[in-house]
Design an enzyme around this catalytic site. Sequence first.
Site, PDB file in Angstrom:
ATOM      1  N   TYR A  53     -10.852 -40.961 -20.925  1.00 28.53           N
ATOM      2  CA  TYR A  53     -10.136 -40.221 -21.966  1.00 28.53           C
ATOM      3  C   TYR A  53      -8.662 -40.573 -21.960  1.00 28.53           C
ATOM      4  CZ  TYR A  53      -8.844 -36.331 -25.003  1.00 28.53           C
ATOM      5  OH  TYR A  53      -8.381 -35.569 -26.057  1.00 28.53           O
ATOM      6  N   ASN A 125     -10.989 -26.640 -30.482  1.00 25.64           N
ATOM      7  CA  ASN A 125     -11.872 -27.002 -31.589  1.00 25.64           C
ATOM      8  C   ASN A 125     -11.478 -26.395 -32.936  1.00 25.64           C
ATOM      9  OD1 ASN A 125     -13.560 -28.694 -30.042  1.00 25.64           O
ATOM     10  ND2 ASN A 125     -14.652 -26.928 -29.245  1.00 25.64           N
ATOM     11  N   VAL A 154     -16.392 -28.441 -33.475  1.00 26.23           N
ATOM     12  CA  VAL A 154     -15.407 -28.797 -34.500  1.00 26.23           C
ATOM     13  C   VAL A 154     -16.077 -28.836 -35.866  1.00 26.23           C
ATOM     14  CG1 VAL A 154     -13.906 -30.635 -35.372  1.00 26.23           C
ATOM     15  CG2 VAL A 154     -13.871 -30.046 -32.955  1.00 26.23           C
ATOM     16  N   GLY A 177     -33.500 -30.415 -36.558  1.00 24.93           N
ATOM     17  CA  GLY A 177     -33.354 -29.039 -36.108  1.00 24.93           C
ATOM     18  C   GLY A 177     -31.964 -28.471 -36.286  1.00 24.93           C
TER      19      GLY A 177
END
Length: 346
Positions: A53, A125, A154, A177
């Site tokens: 990251y 988020n 998000v 789903g």
Amino acid sequence: MKAIVIEGFGDPAATIRLKDLAEPPPPGPGEVTVEMLVLNINPSDLLQIQGLYGTARPPMPFIPGGEAVGRIAAVGDGVAGLAAGDIVSPMILNCWIERVNMKAALAMKLPADIDLMQAAMLKGNPATAEALLSDQVALRPGDWLMQNAANSAVGTFLAKLARQRGINTLNVVRRDGAVADVKAAGGTAVLADALDDARAFRKRVQEATGGAPVKLAIDAIGGAATGVMAHALADGGTVVNYGLLSGEQCRIDAQHLIFRRITLKGFWLIHWFQDAGRARVAETYGRIISGMTDGTLTTPVAEVVPMEEATRAMALAGEGGRAGKVLMVTQAGRAAGVRPGAATPG
């Protein structure tokens, strides 16, 4: 006190360690001591533990965790507006610890009756969804945008915010789903397994929107998915990438950039904090807190795991097909009424 520590990069479920650390000293002038209650696990946390990251790896050992909700345990000299017992969102990046001192300015006070599980998901988020919706391309009621990973936290926040403003969303998910959940969140149209063939996807987008132009594409996947979404955009449209769930860099044909004037840009919430200004940030979080309080802006929780079972929590958070976020709860959080195993529809 307990803290989750990483001493080397790798699989989160195999790498993290739950360690006993010394209690923080009394808070200094302008500081507060925050006792964490509920800890959120985001994809960015898992990527950071893997060393994948950002552009710089944190020095070891490192306490991860970019999001949590806590309670003020002590207040240092000169602190105004905060008192012991206040519920706060810690605006720091080392949240997976039971107690920590921080600058009082980094503890955002929340309503006393806010749902603690939802508050643990407040910082990242929903603010990302708000910024992606409002600060990238000027959209009016009736306009269309599209997004992939639409059943993510998000994605569901973005669908809810867009519906409130009359903006149509075309939402792409990986499994059948997830369709009903995204529609329930406010998605105008939902397509499953739609990002394999660019031409076929463009046709499905045109059918879903009635031929209306799509000005904005929100991409959380990267890899080939970026180019597929670009292919379905209106000329002059914008693709905003905010994640690489595929594990691959964004791939987009130069013809879209050169001849169709498609713009590809990146988004990182840290940069948004820096650029938006205090007034815009305060406005955004005020709206989010209001939505969480009245129940119109919430996200599902799949499972709440005791902090002591952090290894299991990492494994759950890394699994696909979950119907909500995985949270960890501290001893103090359990005393405050957050029960392990609890799940909410959001």
